[in-house]
Design an enzyme around this catalytic site. Structure first.
Site, PDB file in Angstrom:
ATOM      1  N   GLY A   1       0.835  -1.205   0.000  1.00  0.00           N
ATOM      2  CA  GLY A   1       0.000   0.000   0.000  1.00  0.00           C
ATOM      3  C   GLY A   1       0.861   1.242   0.000  1.00  0.00           C
ATOM      4  O   GLY A   1       2.062   1.163  -0.252  1.00  0.00           O
ATOM      5  N   ASN A   2       0.271   2.387   0.254  1.00  0.00           N
ATOM      6  CA  ASN A   2       1.066   3.608   0.410  1.00  0.00           C
ATOM      7  C   ASN A   2       0.409   4.507   1.444  1.00  0.00           C
ATOM      8  O   ASN A   2      -0.644   4.181   1.975  1.00  0.00           O
ATOM      9  CB  ASN A   2       1.255   4.310  -0.942  1.00  0.00           C
ATOM     10  CG  ASN A   2      -0.068   4.742  -1.545  1.00  0.00           C
ATOM     11  OD1 ASN A   2      -0.756   5.591  -1.006  1.00  0.00           O
ATOM     12  ND2 ASN A   2      -0.432   4.124  -2.667  1.00  0.00           N
TER      13      ASN A   2
END
Ligand code: C5P
Length: 429
Positions: free
Chosen positions: A216-217
């Site tokens: 993810g980020n």
């Protein structure tokens, strides 16, 4: 949400009843009175008994130029203007700061003091700017009361996130007075996107590695959600495709939740040709695992190599459509912001790109942002401000430029000028 607010040009001449409830933020209501009057509104102030412990009625009387009321049983005040007359006088009721207690009493229709009685007796639209401890705001009881009031058409302005009176930080702070005025002005200002369909994508994407892990980020989705809210305030029909975020849907916005980049692409492409404007504010993951392991991957005493495939570029995909909307991208950069953003604008064939700096407390996961808005023939700087204030300015410019393009005037009003000087459009705080 805008339907109950009569169309007018801003707040000039609007009769606003300002309810101030108890809390340390009550002092900010003084500046709010001044700013509302600067915007041309007529303001009458009603204090709850607790508010009068923080700021005196005399202060508000001096600032509003009108008598201030705080009790139901003040005979002299009733004789001058009865409370039902005051309820009828109001064209808009604003409660700032609104305590958890006032919000609860309003949600349940109590009329235990002058302010709640007026709210019950008035047909004027209601705007509520909450201020309370972050746990009080997050409490299920408060959130349920907020949902009830929203379902009846009340507009919530804030709360803001940040430092509170106690040494804690989080959502619960009263919005700054100028942001409350901006929120009210958006309700009553000209609707630049009336009848337009705006599609916004926001938040991160998650790419699953196995049933418990993902790539993810750190995108919070706040900027995209603020853009969606600002577009809805401008009268647009807004669809918001959201990656995994912990944010509430802005009022009047239709939300679709997705997880991976491919899911986001599918949701966006299904709606893009039917949209007038697409604003890609999502931080889409560039790569995904080549395959998702069906079971949790186990340690085997050595290194693990993940094979990654590139994700489709959603923005470029929308820009390549035969019946493409006006396409706006975002660029999050840690250096050479303008150069990299311009290259993206060209490569992805965008109409506009909003570039911002990320890392070291900038952009991602932060409440404030600062943006360079770049088109093929110009650049404009939006100085550091909270994301909703910035989104409102950004959406106003996007609306202008999309209309100019529609009318064959290039990407914007400055399209025939070679170079537009960088200038600040907001105050720096
Ligand atoms: O190339 P980069 O990812 O920095 O470009 C950022 C812009 O492109 C953002 O507007 C983002 O939403 C969009 N994007 C996209 N699909 C991708 C990657 C980025 O739409 N796969």
């Amino acid at each position: 949400m805008a339907s109950q607010h009569e169309a007018r040009n801003g707040l000039a001449g609007l009769r606003i009843l300002l309810g101030v409830s108890g809390g340390i933020a009550a002092y900010k209501a003084c500046e709010l009175v001044r700013r509302l009057r600067d915007a041309g509104a007529e303001v009458r102030v009603v204090l709850t008994a607790n508010a009068a412990r923080f700021v005196t009625p005399l202060t508000f009387q001096a600032l509003s130029g009108q008598p201030v009321r705080s009790g139901l049983w003040d005979e002299a005040a009733e004789a001058a203007m009865g409370h039902l007359e005051l309820a009828h006088w109001a064209q808009h009721i604003v409660i700032a700061p609104a305590s958890a207690d006032v919000i609860a009493r309003l949600a349940h229709g109590f009329a235990t003091d002058l302010l709640t009685t007026l709210c019950l007796a008035s047909e004027a639209p209601l705007a509520i700017a909450p201020a309370m401890n972050l746990r009080m705001w997050a409490h299920a009881a408060t959130q349920a009361n907020v949902a009830v009031l929203r379902s009846r058409g009340a507009v919530f302005l804030g709360p803001a996130e940040g430092r509170m009176a106690e040494p804690e930080s989080g959502p619960g702070r009263l919005l700054e007075p100028h942001d409350i005025v901006a929120g009210l002005t958006a309700l009553y200002g000209p609707k630049r996107l009336a009848g337009k369909r705006v599609l916004v994508s926001a938040g991160p994407t998650y790419e699953d590695i196995d049933p418990v892990r993902f790539i993810g980020n750190r995108s919070s989705g706040r900027m995209g959600f603020a853009v969606a809210q600002a577009a809805a305030e401008q009268g647009a029909n807004v669809q918001l495709v959201a990656g995994p975020v912990h944010l509430t849907t802005p009022p009047g916005v239709a939300r679709v939740d997705v997880r991976s980049a491919r899911e986001m692409r599918e949701a966006v492409m299904a709606r893009a040709e039917g949209s007038d404007i697409y604003i890609g504010a999502a931080a889409v993951g560039d790569f995904r695992p080549h395959e998702i392991a069906p079971h949790k991957l186990k340690k085997n005493g050595g290194a693990l190599t993940l094979s990654l495939d590139e994700n489709p570029d959603i923005l470029a995909g929308v820009a390549a459509l035969a019946r493409r909307p006006f396409v706006v991208g975002f660029a999050a950069e840690t250096q050479n912001i303008e150069t990299y953003a311009r290259a993206k604008l060209e490569r992805k064939k965008l109409d506009l790109i909003a570039a911002n700096r990320v890392g070291e407390g900038h952009g991602f996961d932060a409440c404030e942002n600062e943006i360079l808005l770049i088109s093929r023939d110009g650049i404009e700087r939006f100085a550091r401000a909270d994301k909703l204030a910035l989104a409102r300015q950004l959406v106003a410019r996007i609306a202008e430029k999309a209309q100019a393009k529609n009318e064959g005037r290039g990407t914007g009003s400055e399209s025939r000028r070679k170079l537009v000087p960088v200038r600040a459009r907001t105050r720096t705080r």
